[in-house]
Design a protein around this motif. Structure first.
Motif, PDB file in Angstrom:
ATOM      1  N   ALA A 115       0.845  -1.194   0.000  1.00  0.00           N
ATOM      2  CA  ALA A 115       0.000   0.000   0.000  1.00  0.00           C
ATOM      3  C   ALA A 115       0.880   1.243   0.000  1.00  0.00           C
ATOM      4  O   ALA A 115       2.033   1.203   0.437  1.00  0.00           O
ATOM      5  CB  ALA A 115      -0.919   0.004   1.213  1.00  0.00           C
ATOM      6  N   GLU A 116       0.329   2.354  -0.491  1.00  0.00           N
ATOM      7  CA  GLU A 116       0.992   3.650  -0.446  1.00  0.00           C
ATOM      8  C   GLU A 116       0.076   4.624   0.282  1.00  0.00           C
ATOM      9  O   GLU A 116      -1.152   4.594   0.104  1.00  0.00           O
ATOM     10  CB  GLU A 116       1.275   4.178  -1.853  1.00  0.00           C
ATOM     11  N   VAL A 117       0.668   5.486   1.101  1.00  0.00           N
ATOM     12  CA  VAL A 117      -0.141   6.442   1.867  1.00  0.00           C
ATOM     13  C   VAL A 117       0.214   7.870   1.486  1.00  0.00           C
ATOM     14  O   VAL A 117       1.348   8.175   1.110  1.00  0.00           O
ATOM     15  CB  VAL A 117       0.030   6.244   3.391  1.00  0.00           C
ATOM     16  N   THR A 185      -4.356   5.556   2.635  1.00  0.00           N
ATOM     17  CA  THR A 185      -4.249   5.024   1.281  1.00  0.00           C
ATOM     18  C   THR A 185      -5.427   5.545   0.466  1.00  0.00           C
ATOM     19  O   THR A 185      -6.457   5.955   1.022  1.00  0.00           O
ATOM     20  CB  THR A 185      -4.299   3.490   1.284  1.00  0.00           C
ATOM     21  N   ARG A 208       3.059  11.927  -1.191  1.00  0.00           N
ATOM     22  CA  ARG A 208       3.132  10.563  -0.675  1.00  0.00           C
ATOM     23  C   ARG A 208       4.196  10.485   0.405  1.00  0.00           C
ATOM     24  O   ARG A 208       5.252  11.108   0.304  1.00  0.00           O
ATOM     25  CB  ARG A 208       3.464   9.587  -1.805  1.00  0.00           C
ATOM     26  N   SER A 214       4.344   1.143   4.268  1.00  0.00           N
ATOM     27  CA  SER A 214       2.919   1.022   4.572  1.00  0.00           C
ATOM     28  C   SER A 214       2.316  -0.289   4.087  1.00  0.00           C
ATOM     29  O   SER A 214       1.093  -0.426   4.022  1.00  0.00           O
ATOM     30  CB  SER A 214       2.151   2.203   3.968  1.00  0.00           C
TER      31      SER A 214
END
Length: 240
Positions: A115-117, A185, A208, A214
């Motif tokens: 995941a990317e936050v 996310t 980001r 993450s």
């Protein structure tokens, strides 16, 4: 909504039937797996039982592989889920992100998803311009108690953290202007907004947090016997 609840009920019923036999390995009957209601990653039905979610499928496949009963999986508030895994052998928590502090207490047994936050804020807030973490520190940030994002921001020197018990409450606070920023996310944010009948167009997605790992994992208390952890890790590899 009724479709989702029906799907969850069928999932639970199917898993109970599939796992009617006891766990096949010594020690596995002591395992307890904790999670919390956090759509779309984990969805909990009106009966308090886990009904589905994007991180649930892999965990339940691992449980089925090991012959664990569905009753070993429990939905509780996040702070309790984390505390159980942090302090009690044989306790697992998911989904959870890996941080330096958590590595002291937890074995990150297998990865569930990447995941990317990002930082999010109200589109009407033209005064918010983020090019660095230093810019973000000027604003209040909604975080969940004992969440990896709270830990990360604290480690980076953020002082204006507005702590709540769950992410949905934080999104409500963001929408009402009670805090300036939130870290999420894209999938998680879209899901929370949908549940609140709020338009995604209300928010701006900013920078980001590229130094924050993450990815989401399932993690055991480090006091859990190594052979139990090894069985889970092997089962996770087999069900990939």
């Amino acid at each position: 909504m009724w479709r989702r609840l029906l799907s969850g009920a069928l999932l639970a019923a199917g898993l109970c039937n599939a796992w009617s036999q006891p766990a096949r390995a010594a020690g596995l009957d002591a395992v307890r797996i904790y999670t919390d209601d956090d759509p779309p990653y984990v969805m909990v039905g009106a009966d308090g039982k886990v009904a589905g979610g994007t991180t649930v499928e892999k965990v339940t496949r691992v449980m089925r592989k090991l012959g664990l009963p569905f009753s070993a999986l429990e939905a509780v508030p996040w702070a309790r889920a984390y505390q159980e895994a942090k302090t009690r052998p044989y306790a697992m928590v998911f989904p959870i992100a890996k941080t330096r502090e958590r590595l002291k207490y937890l074995d990150f047994t297998f990865k569930i998803i990447d995941a990317e936050v990002y930082f999010y804020w109200l589109k009407t807030r033209s005064d918010i311009q983020l090019a660095s973490l230093e810019d973000a520190k000027k604003h209040s940030v909604c975080v969940v108690r004992n969440d990896y994002r709270q830990e990360y921001l604290e480690s980076e020197g953020f002082l204006r953290l507005d702590v709540a018990g769950d992410t949905t409450d934080n999104v409500k606070k963001l929408l009402s202007g009670r805090c300036d920023l939130i870290v999420s996310t894209e999938t998680g944010m879209v899901s929370k907004l949908k549940a609140l009948n709020a338009d995604r167009a209300l928010l701006t997605r900013g920078m980001r947090l590229d130094k924050l790992d993450s990815a989401l994992y399932a993690a055991f208390n480090k006091g859990t016997p190594p052979d139990v952890i090894a069985r889970f890790r092997a089962a996770a590899a087999e069900v990939e």
